[in-house]
Design an enzyme around this catalytic site. Sequence first.
Site, PDB file in Angstrom:
ATOM      1  CG  HIS A  17      -1.940  -0.963   1.388  1.00 12.95           C
ATOM      2  ND1 HIS A  17      -2.121  -1.718   2.520  1.00 12.95           N
ATOM      3  CD2 HIS A  17      -2.925  -1.340   0.537  1.00 12.95           C
ATOM      4  CE1 HIS A  17      -3.154  -2.519   2.364  1.00 12.95           C
ATOM      5  NE2 HIS A  17      -3.654  -2.319   1.158  1.00 12.95           N
ATOM      6  CE  LYS A  41     -10.766  -7.496   1.970  1.00  5.77           C
ATOM      7  NZ  LYS A  41      -9.709  -6.523   1.600  1.00  5.77           N
ATOM      8  NE  ARG A  90      -2.744  -7.758  -4.326  1.00  6.27           N
ATOM      9  CZ  ARG A  90      -3.474  -7.959  -3.230  1.00  6.27           C
ATOM     10  NH1 ARG A  90      -2.904  -8.113  -2.075  1.00  6.27           N
ATOM     11  NH2 ARG A  90      -4.787  -8.019  -3.315  1.00  6.27           N
ATOM     12  CB  SER A 128      -4.423  -6.520   4.764  1.00  7.57           C
ATOM     13  OG  SER A 128      -3.929  -5.311   4.253  1.00  7.57           O
TER      14      SER A 128
HETATM   15  O1  PNS Z   1      -8.676  -2.702   0.517  1.00  7.38           O
HETATM   16  P1  PNS Z   1      -9.976  -3.250  -0.022  1.00  7.38           P
HETATM   17  O2  PNS Z   1     -10.728  -3.995   1.082  1.00  7.38           O
HETATM   18  O3  PNS Z   1      -9.800  -4.095  -1.234  1.00  7.38           O
HETATM   19  O4  PNS Z   1     -10.845  -1.969  -0.432  1.00  7.38           O
HETATM   20  C1  PNS Z   1     -12.134  -2.086  -0.977  1.00  7.38           C
HETATM   21  C2  PNS Z   1     -12.873  -0.731  -0.924  1.00  7.38           C
HETATM   22  C3  PNS Z   1     -12.971  -0.258   0.517  1.00  7.38           C
HETATM   23  C4  PNS Z   1     -12.095   0.285  -1.750  1.00  7.38           C
HETATM   24  C5  PNS Z   1     -14.281  -0.957  -1.533  1.00  7.38           C
HETATM   25  O5  PNS Z   1     -14.952  -1.941  -0.817  1.00  7.38           O
HETATM   26  C6  PNS Z   1     -15.093   0.340  -1.582  1.00  7.38           C
HETATM   27  O6  PNS Z   1     -14.923   1.134  -2.485  1.00  7.38           O
HETATM   28  N1  PNS Z   1     -15.960   0.540  -0.563  1.00  7.38           N
HETATM   29  C7  PNS Z   1     -16.716   1.772  -0.442  1.00  7.38           C
HETATM   30  C8  PNS Z   1     -18.200   1.572  -0.779  1.00  7.38           C
HETATM   31  C9  PNS Z   1     -18.435   1.630  -2.271  1.00  7.38           C
HETATM   32  O7  PNS Z   1     -18.279   2.666  -2.914  1.00  7.38           O
HETATM   33  N2  PNS Z   1     -18.775   0.490  -2.836  1.00  7.38           N
HETATM   34  C10 PNS Z   1     -18.987   0.330  -4.244  1.00  7.38           C
HETATM   35  C11 PNS Z   1     -17.653   0.283  -4.947  1.00  7.38           C
HETATM   36  S1  PNS Z   1     -17.718  -0.748  -6.312  1.00  7.38           S
END
Ligand code: PNS
Length: 163
Positions: A17, A41, A90, A128
């Site tokens: 990150h 998660k 990745r 993570s």
């Molecule tokens: O580090 P991660 O868990 O892969 O991040 C995922 C994250 C938090 C970026 C994603 O779940 C997100 O954008 N959540 C916010 C809510 C939202 O906008 N959801 C629709 C996105 S497609």
Amino acid sequence: MRIAVCPGSFDPVTLGHVDIIRRAAELFDKVIVVVMPNFSKSPLFSREERMDMIRRVTADIPNVEIDTFDGLLADYTREKNAVAVVKGLRAMSDFEYEFQMALTNRHLNSDLETVFLTTKAEHMYISSSLVKQVAALDGDVSSLIPAAILPEVVKKIREEVAR
Ligand code: PNS
């Protein structure tokens, strides 16, 4: 000013990150790292702990800000006048999910671009989730987690396992 947003759950922030945040900060005038919930998660670290760890490991990058938001990423970027979402990519395994999220975000905010930075080869396998698993089983995660937060990350993970 060209603003980019680096969203994630950062549970906890890894060297992968930090590398992506650092490289995004070279490309954009300002980078906002935003801690958001990922509905698939449940986080181990509290939101404050996650923000604090990101703040400390990015303290030397002048154009980085840390924030948190509970709504849609597409709304957040609109509110902040951000031109792009930056994500690290990745291996192939990330692609389908990231592509789906990028298209959903574009559907919700047609002005929004998602920029993928290819991860460095040495960070290819870091996640993570794997950090938590390896640390929980007493493995060495010192090459995966920034040194400044390593002791507290390992302590919390081991405490959680012992419960
Ligand atoms: O580090 P991660 O868990 O892969 O991040 C995922 C994250 C938090 C970026 C994603 O779940 C997100 O954008 N959540 C916010 C809510 C939202 O906008 N959801 C629709 C996105 S497609």
